[in-house]
Design a protein around this motif. Structure first.
Motif, PDB file in Angstrom:
ATOM      1  N   ASN A 117       2.892  -1.123  -1.241  1.00 54.56           N
ATOM      2  CA  ASN A 117       2.896  -2.229  -0.286  1.00 54.56           C
ATOM      3  C   ASN A 117       4.190  -2.263   0.525  1.00 54.56           C
ATOM      4  N   ASP A 121       4.055  -1.856   4.396  1.00 55.81           N
ATOM      5  CA  ASP A 121       4.634  -2.946   5.199  1.00 55.81           C
ATOM      6  C   ASP A 121       5.519  -2.349   6.295  1.00 55.81           C
ATOM      7  N   GLU A 392      -2.854  -8.233   6.082  1.00 56.79           N
ATOM      8  CA  GLU A 392      -1.803  -7.936   5.121  1.00 56.79           C
ATOM      9  C   GLU A 392      -2.296  -8.190   3.703  1.00 56.79           C
ATOM     10  N   HIS A 396      -2.597  -5.435   0.680  1.00 61.77           N
ATOM     11  CA  HIS A 396      -1.917  -5.637  -0.602  1.00 61.77           C
ATOM     12  C   HIS A 396      -2.913  -5.674  -1.758  1.00 61.77           C
TER      13      HIS A 396
END
Length: 444
Positions: A117, A121, A392, A396
């Motif tokens: 992640n 990101d 997002e 995740h």
């Protein structure tokens, strides 16, 4: 999000992600000329951007910011020079570029969720910078050559009655278990509607339910409504409409996997007497059900219709509605100028994620409604920025247990591909290059 305008493809043989079949993925162009041009243009393009391109020898390009690691520069620039956006995405899939040290030499399941992640990101941050400056990344002369260079949609991916079914199959029939792994309990695969101050992780389900209620409100769904849904998903909207508003729902899908799970969820909810899931194209349904529905809803399905078929789509809905009926439409959109520039292109997203797809603009929707129907947009609600935390959270959640993804039969290339797709989409909304709207459409 390519730095070069060309988007040629090496092969039109379709990838088969669930089988780990990636035709031509590791075939890299040998052209040093294309590579040299790509390298020069890339260096000039990122010179003043707030990102960093880091090379194996320690060289860095850019003005500082999130780091894109160029693991294999020669292969990367050859891909970029000959394939544009498709090459950029494929370079990520093969590990020729990466972020956060997410290395293909180590099995994806060997990373912790936190490591993956963090790496993705950073990928989303890099892509957001590029998306915000899309209009200036490609030099003017190359932008003018776009239409001559870019590949066209393969004929077999046209959204005919048979083509639409195959396009939907390639994405939505990947695996119900895969989608259940990263979606929330509603299994809504579209933007949630977050309110200010909500926790993206804790409140995802609440935000999805708010989104469903919002589109039902725009369609004026009330207890005596006979509702048609175009694009069933896994049944969440139909279940909530029937359970909370007591309406009869007919819902259409082209995905056999989705229908099977939606039927099971509807039966478990005790709502089979109110909801019918049909494996049917909206065009075929419109031919036999003229004027039979008080309301129609369609949530992020128009993106799979194809520009050529937008008039058929809206005209079909117009025929299906009773006088005074309403359409609640949720649509991912792009600016009209971007639609005109990219409408004929064949991109990484088409090749690996959504064959046959194209995003409308709000103007295009208005124009098609005016030309093909008696309906007009009467209300609107913007959800685009809610898509950033939605995507997002999906990413995740997908990375929360990559061992499970492997057990479902998906290889490491798929893991990288899916992360790129979710990060790429998140970047588009974060940069406001893309948007998402709920529209209340009726006859004025």
């Amino acid at each position: 999000m390519s730095l070069l305008a060309p988007t040629r493809t090496r092969t039109q043989v379709s990838p088969q992600p669930s089988a780990g079949v990636w035709p031509g993925l590791h075939d890299v162009s040998k052209s040093p000329i294309h590579a040299a041009i790509a390298k020069r243009l890339t260096r000039a393009a990122v010179k003043h951007l707030p990102i960093t391109m880091q090379f194996p020898d320690g060289t860095r390009w850019g003005a500082g910011g999130p780091v894109l690691q160029i693991v294999k520069p020669t292969s990367f620039f050859r891909r970029l020079g000959t394939e544009g956006l498709i090459g950029f995405g494929e370079a990520w899939m093969t590990g020729e570029i990466t972020t956060g040290g997410f290395d293909v030499s180590r099995p994806a399941a060997g990373y912790t969720a936190r490591e993956v992640n963090s790496a993705t990101d950073e990928l989303a941050a890099v892509l957001t910078v590029m998306a915000k400056r899309m209009s200036v990344l490609i030099p003017g002369p190359l932008q003018k050559l776009r239409r001559a260079w870019q590949s066209r949609t393969p004929e077999e991916e046209e959204n005919t009655l048979t083509g639409s079914k195959e396009n939907i199959h390639r994405h939505y029939d990947l695996s119900n278990d895969l989608f259940a792994h990263f979606l929330d309990e509603t299994m809504m695969y579209s933007s949630a509607w977050y309110e200010f101050g909500e926790d993206p992780a804790a409140d995802l389900t609440k935000a999805q339910i708010r989104k469903i209620d919002g589109i039902l409100d725009l369609a004026r769904v009330k207890p005596d409504t006979h509702l048609l849904e175009i694009g069933s998903g896994w049944g969440a909207l139909a279940i909530r409409a029937a359970a909370q508003r007591g309406v009869r729902v007919t819902t259409l899908t082209l995905s056999e996997e989705q229908k099977a799970l939606a039927d099971r969820r509807i039966e478990a909810a005790g709502l089979s007497h109110l909801i019918e899931v049909r494996l049917e194209d909206y065009r075929a349904h419109a031919a036999t059900h003229v004027g039979q529905y008080d309301a129609v809803v369609s949530v992020e399905m128009i993106e799979a219709v194809g520009e050529k078929y937008w008039p058929d789509y809206f005209a079909s809905i117009d025929r299906l509605l009773v006088p005074g009926g309403r359409l609640g439409l949720q649509a991912i959109t792009m600016g009209h100028d971007r639609l005109l520039e990219t409408r004929n292109g064949y991109t990484w997203v088409h090749k690996y994620v959504f064959p046959g797809g194209i995003l409308p603009s709000l103007k295009a929707i208005d124009d098609v409604l005016a030309a093909s129907t008696s309906m007009r947009v009467q209300e609107s609600r913007r959800l685009g920025l809610s898509y950033v935390p939605t995507l997002e959270q999906w990413r995740h959640r997908f990375n929360s247990d990559l061992t499970k993804v492997a057990e479902l039969g998906f290889d490491d290339t798929f893991v990288r591909m899916w992360n790129f797709y979710l990060a790429y989409s998140q970047a588009g909304f974060d940069a406001e290059y893309l948007d998402d709207w709920q529209l209340g459409i009726g006859r004025p």
